[in-house]
Design a protein around this motif. Sequence first.
Motif, PDB file in Angstrom:
ATOM      1  N   GLN A 233      11.067  -9.462   9.059  1.00  0.00           N
ATOM      2  CA  GLN A 233      11.791  -8.773   8.006  1.00  0.00           C
ATOM      3  C   GLN A 233      11.998  -7.298   8.381  1.00  0.00           C
ATOM      4  O   GLN A 233      11.033  -6.615   8.758  1.00  0.00           O
ATOM      5  N   PRO A 234      13.236  -6.794   8.278  1.00  0.00           N
ATOM      6  CA  PRO A 234      13.458  -5.352   8.490  1.00  0.00           C
ATOM      7  C   PRO A 234      13.216  -4.599   7.188  1.00  0.00           C
ATOM      8  O   PRO A 234      13.448  -5.115   6.091  1.00  0.00           O
ATOM      9  N   LEU A 235      12.750  -3.357   7.325  1.00  0.00           N
ATOM     10  CA  LEU A 235      12.490  -2.544   6.150  1.00  0.00           C
ATOM     11  C   LEU A 235      12.756  -1.082   6.499  1.00  0.00           C
ATOM     12  O   LEU A 235      12.324  -0.598   7.540  1.00  0.00           O
ATOM     13  N   GLU A 236      13.464  -0.401   5.633  1.00  0.00           N
ATOM     14  CA  GLU A 236      13.733   1.025   5.815  1.00  0.00           C
ATOM     15  C   GLU A 236      12.966   1.805   4.762  1.00  0.00           C
ATOM     16  O   GLU A 236      13.086   1.544   3.556  1.00  0.00           O
ATOM     17  N   ILE A 237      12.164   2.742   5.203  1.00  0.00           N
ATOM     18  CA  ILE A 237      11.406   3.599   4.294  1.00  0.00           C
ATOM     19  C   ILE A 237      12.207   4.867   4.074  1.00  0.00           C
ATOM     20  O   ILE A 237      12.502   5.601   5.026  1.00  0.00           O
ATOM     21  N   SER A 238      12.579   5.108   2.855  1.00  0.00           N
ATOM     22  CA  SER A 238      13.463   6.225   2.537  1.00  0.00           C
ATOM     23  C   SER A 238      12.813   7.558   2.886  1.00  0.00           C
ATOM     24  O   SER A 238      11.599   7.658   3.102  1.00  0.00           O
ATOM     25  N   LYS A 239      13.639   8.597   2.923  1.00  0.00           N
ATOM     26  CA  LYS A 239      13.177   9.925   3.325  1.00  0.00           C
ATOM     27  C   LYS A 239      12.141  10.473   2.346  1.00  0.00           C
ATOM     28  O   LYS A 239      12.255  10.307   1.140  1.00  0.00           O
TER      29      LYS A 239
ATOM     30  N   VAL B 280       4.157  -5.531   0.176  1.00  0.00           N
ATOM     31  CA  VAL B 280       5.104  -4.714   0.947  1.00  0.00           C
ATOM     32  C   VAL B 280       4.981  -3.251   0.549  1.00  0.00           C
ATOM     33  O   VAL B 280       4.924  -2.357   1.404  1.00  0.00           O
ATOM     34  N   GLU B 281       4.917  -2.986  -0.759  1.00  0.00           N
ATOM     35  CA  GLU B 281       4.782  -1.602  -1.215  1.00  0.00           C
ATOM     36  C   GLU B 281       3.447  -1.013  -0.762  1.00  0.00           C
ATOM     37  O   GLU B 281       3.373   0.161  -0.386  1.00  0.00           O
ATOM     38  N   SER B 282       2.393  -1.817  -0.799  1.00  0.00           N
ATOM     39  CA  SER B 282       1.091  -1.339  -0.315  1.00  0.00           C
ATOM     40  C   SER B 282       1.154  -1.001   1.167  1.00  0.00           C
ATOM     41  O   SER B 282       0.571  -0.005   1.621  1.00  0.00           O
ATOM     42  N   MET B 283       1.853  -1.827   1.944  1.00  0.00           N
ATOM     43  CA  MET B 283       2.015  -1.561   3.365  1.00  0.00           C
ATOM     44  C   MET B 283       2.778  -0.257   3.580  1.00  0.00           C
ATOM     45  O   MET B 283       2.407   0.559   4.440  1.00  0.00           O
ATOM     46  N   VAL B 284       3.833  -0.039   2.800  1.00  0.00           N
ATOM     47  CA  VAL B 284       4.626   1.181   2.929  1.00  0.00           C
ATOM     48  C   VAL B 284       3.775   2.403   2.623  1.00  0.00           C
ATOM     49  O   VAL B 284       3.826   3.421   3.340  1.00  0.00           O
ATOM     50  N   GLN B 285       2.975   2.350   1.579  1.00  0.00           N
ATOM     51  CA  GLN B 285       2.118   3.472   1.221  1.00  0.00           C
ATOM     52  C   GLN B 285       1.086   3.746   2.312  1.00  0.00           C
ATOM     53  O   GLN B 285       0.779   4.907   2.628  1.00  0.00           O
ATOM     54  N   LEU B 286       0.574   2.683   2.917  1.00  0.00           N
ATOM     55  CA  LEU B 286      -0.386   2.834   4.010  1.00  0.00           C
ATOM     56  C   LEU B 286       0.267   3.545   5.197  1.00  0.00           C
ATOM     57  O   LEU B 286      -0.311   4.473   5.781  1.00  0.00           O
ATOM     58  N   ILE B 287       1.464   3.137   5.546  1.00  0.00           N
ATOM     59  CA  ILE B 287       2.176   3.745   6.672  1.00  0.00           C
ATOM     60  C   ILE B 287       2.500   5.200   6.375  1.00  0.00           C
ATOM     61  O   ILE B 287       2.339   6.086   7.235  1.00  0.00           O
ATOM     62  N   ARG B 288       2.947   5.486   5.160  1.00  0.00           N
ATOM     63  CA  ARG B 288       3.248   6.864   4.794  1.00  0.00           C
ATOM     64  C   ARG B 288       2.013   7.747   4.901  1.00  0.00           C
ATOM     65  O   ARG B 288       2.071   8.882   5.395  1.00  0.00           O
TER      66      ARG B 288
END
Length: 293
Positions: free
Chosen positions: A69-75, A110-118
């Motif tokens: 799955q592709p995912l773009e994390i906004s600015k 997915v949101e938890s993963m994004v927060q971890l990466i941020r």
Amino acid sequence: MEVIGMTYVFIGVIILLILIYFLCGLRIVPQNYVGLVETLGKYSRTVKAGLVFIWPIFQSLRKVSLALQPLEISKYRIITKDNAEITTSLTLNYLVTDAYKYFYNNTDSVESMVQLIRGHLRDIIGRMELNEALGSTSEINAQLSKAIGDLTDIYGIQVVRVNVDELLPSPEIQKAMDKQLTADREKTAAIARAEGEARNIELTTKAKNDALVATAKANAEAVKTQADADAYRIDKLQQALDKAGDGYFRNQSLDSFNQLAQGPNNLVVLDKDEITDLGKIPAAKKIWDQSKD
């Protein structure tokens, strides 16, 4: 007979209802998906792709994709070590490795993963100064990939690739950087011009000096050549005078006396031994002129 007929109709209806119920329980799990079967709201089992049966009303089926799955994390904004504000955006590719963890261990994996990466990206860039961060995108990608590593496994997710697409300083910092860049370029151009002018002066001076040296060498060579020629003529003159007999010089002396007698100043006083030497003068001049020709 009516009772028997009613019985057959009833049995037929029951069979039809059972068949409909059974057909309603058939589900298809697509390729590269898994199914999570829940019984009365509780996880029961995991089924693979294909045709599966669940008990309608009592059971339900949740389909989870295992595809990449592709995912773009906004600015979003990050503060660097030297308190400069930059804006960054990321893109990543992930896939679900454990459907149970992905769906049940977190309300939004997915949101938890994004927060971890941020969070990890903030930590990495927060330990860098602005100029270092702007010039280290590849290094940041490598550190981020290593940092998140197996951490997302708790969400049943594996991050295959993560990439920092851009790091942009704030408009105020960007203006200051542009001014600094312009000043550096002007300084470099001024230095280049000064070095060019200095080099031009150096080359011109060297050329003039080389020309003066060459001219001096040429003049010296010409003087030397003239001196050698004169010496050669004198040597030849001396040889000619040495070979000439006394009679030749006496004749030359008589001619000289004749020429002096015809002139306005015709008084000459000589020793008797010098009369003969008088003839050597016109003879030497004649030989000298011939040697020049």
